[in-house]
Design an enzyme around this catalytic site. Sequence first.
Site, PDB file in Angstrom:
ATOM      1  N   ASP A 144       0.657  -1.093   0.282  1.00  0.00           N
ATOM      2  CA  ASP A 144      -0.357   0.328  -0.449  1.00  0.00           C
ATOM      3  C   ASP A 144       0.797   1.650  -0.174  1.00  0.00           C
ATOM      4  O   ASP A 144       2.274   1.576   0.424  1.00  0.00           O
ATOM      5  CB  ASP A 144      -0.907  -0.150   1.478  1.00  0.00           C
ATOM      6  CG  ASP A 144      -1.866   0.466   1.013  1.00  0.00           C
ATOM      7  OD1 ASP A 144      -2.531   1.359   0.111  1.00  0.00           O
ATOM      8  OD2 ASP A 144      -2.447   1.081   1.908  1.00  0.00           O
ATOM      9  N   ASN A 188     -10.391  -4.303  -5.851  1.00  0.00           N
ATOM     10  CA  ASN A 188      -9.417  -2.766  -6.874  1.00  0.00           C
ATOM     11  C   ASN A 188     -10.606  -1.600  -8.320  1.00  0.00           C
ATOM     12  O   ASN A 188     -10.750  -1.117  -8.926  1.00  0.00           O
ATOM     13  CB  ASN A 188      -8.530  -2.564  -7.117  1.00  0.00           C
ATOM     14  CG  ASN A 188      -7.172  -2.990  -5.773  1.00  0.00           C
ATOM     15  OD1 ASN A 188      -6.691  -3.563  -6.287  1.00  0.00           O
ATOM     16  ND2 ASN A 188      -7.749  -1.710  -4.778  1.00  0.00           N
TER      17      ASN A 188
HETATM   18  C1  FPP Z   1      -1.591   0.115  -3.245  1.00  0.00           C
HETATM   19  O1  FPP Z   1      -1.604   2.045  -3.206  1.00  0.00           O
HETATM   20  C2  FPP Z   1      -1.393  -0.774  -4.610  1.00  0.00           C
HETATM   21  C3  FPP Z   1      -2.338  -1.127  -4.867  1.00  0.00           C
HETATM   22  C4  FPP Z   1      -3.530  -0.728  -5.594  1.00  0.00           C
HETATM   23  C5  FPP Z   1      -1.576  -2.300  -5.529  1.00  0.00           C
HETATM   24  C6  FPP Z   1      -0.724  -2.895  -5.590  1.00  0.00           C
HETATM   25  C7  FPP Z   1       0.013  -2.638  -6.691  1.00  0.00           C
HETATM   26  C8  FPP Z   1       1.892  -2.577  -7.159  1.00  0.00           C
HETATM   27  C9  FPP Z   1       2.477  -2.199  -5.908  1.00  0.00           C
HETATM   28  C10 FPP Z   1       1.518  -2.346  -8.549  1.00  0.00           C
HETATM   29  C11 FPP Z   1       2.445  -3.293  -9.246  1.00  0.00           C
HETATM   30  C12 FPP Z   1       0.592  -4.252  -9.425  1.00  0.00           C
HETATM   31  C13 FPP Z   1       0.672  -4.130 -10.977  1.00  0.00           C
HETATM   32  C14 FPP Z   1      -1.068  -5.031 -10.965  1.00  0.00           C
HETATM   33  C15 FPP Z   1       1.544  -4.961 -11.971  1.00  0.00           C
HETATM   34  P1  FPP Z   1      -2.317   2.943  -3.077  1.00  0.00           P
HETATM   35  O2  FPP Z   1      -3.023   3.220  -4.834  1.00  0.00           O
HETATM   36  O3  FPP Z   1      -3.848   2.251  -2.591  1.00  0.00           O
HETATM   37  O4  FPP Z   1      -2.340   3.986  -2.520  1.00  0.00           O
HETATM   38  P2  FPP Z   1      -2.745   4.919  -1.667  1.00  0.00           P
HETATM   39  O5  FPP Z   1      -3.400   4.278  -0.620  1.00  0.00           O
HETATM   40  O6  FPP Z   1      -1.526   5.866  -1.055  1.00  0.00           O
HETATM   41  O7  FPP Z   1      -3.583   5.998  -2.238  1.00  0.00           O
END
Ligand code: FPP
Length: 239
Positions: free
Chosen positions: A18, A66
């Site tokens: 995350d 998601n």
């Molecule tokens: C959370 O960050 C992460 C995700 C939604 C998925 C994790 C994905 C990756 C590490 C990329 C690799 C994945 C693929 C499908 C190639 P967030 O967007 O929730 O962060 P935030 O909480 O800061 O908004």
Amino acid sequence: MGGSELKRVPYHVGIIMDGNGRWARERGLPRLAGHRAGTENIRRVLEAAAEFGVKVLTLYAFSTENWARPLEEVQGLMRLLRENIDRQLPELHEKGVQIRHSGRLTGIDPELQERIRSAVELTKDNDRIILNVAFNYGGRAEILDAVRRLMEDGVRPDELTEELFSRYLYTGDLPDPDLIIRTGGEYRLSNFLLWQAAYAEYYATPTYWPDFDKEEFRKALEEYARRERRFGRVPTPES
Ligand code: FPP
């Protein structure tokens, strides 16, 4: 530097990656730039895991929830996965990484499904480390899918055991995770490995996923090595 100084290394580590969005926002970049940096980080962390002696690494890459993100972000994540399979598969295979997928294939673009299937097939005999990608994964959906398949197989109520049930989960023959790490500062399981995490140690860090490097990983493993795992029992002198 390997993991020799760690006195107890978890066999199976699950990571809730995350903080990509916040990492990008703090740099004035679009969210997808955060996911790209997060994807780059997977290689580093996978290599560190293998060096530390971890045998299974399950990464929460895309949850069933998601899909509700803006279309552009969803499409971007799908593209990132596709590009990364294309670009990195030969190297992962050469390095002895066995790729597995936990999640529903239905709902994913057929071309991407095919890439996932062939990555799993190509690497199935590798044994340095298992990279289990939780993609289109939801813990509750996984439990329902397992129940459906048990019923289809005609398993009788008195035949059902925890062990048999576990084998019907996406994770199949993989052992339960010993340690679950969440980056990005929150304290939630977010529908990740609900059944399998029953006795896992939990470690949360405020570090955003793109910044979670080998040293951060080592800190989590050191903390794990200090914990006493009791599996619901009382401590015994030898434990
Ligand atoms: C959370 O960050 C992460 C995700 C939604 C998925 C994790 C994905 C990756 C590490 C990329 C690799 C994945 C693929 C499908 C190639 P967030 O967007 O929730 O962060 P935030 O909480 O800061 O908004």
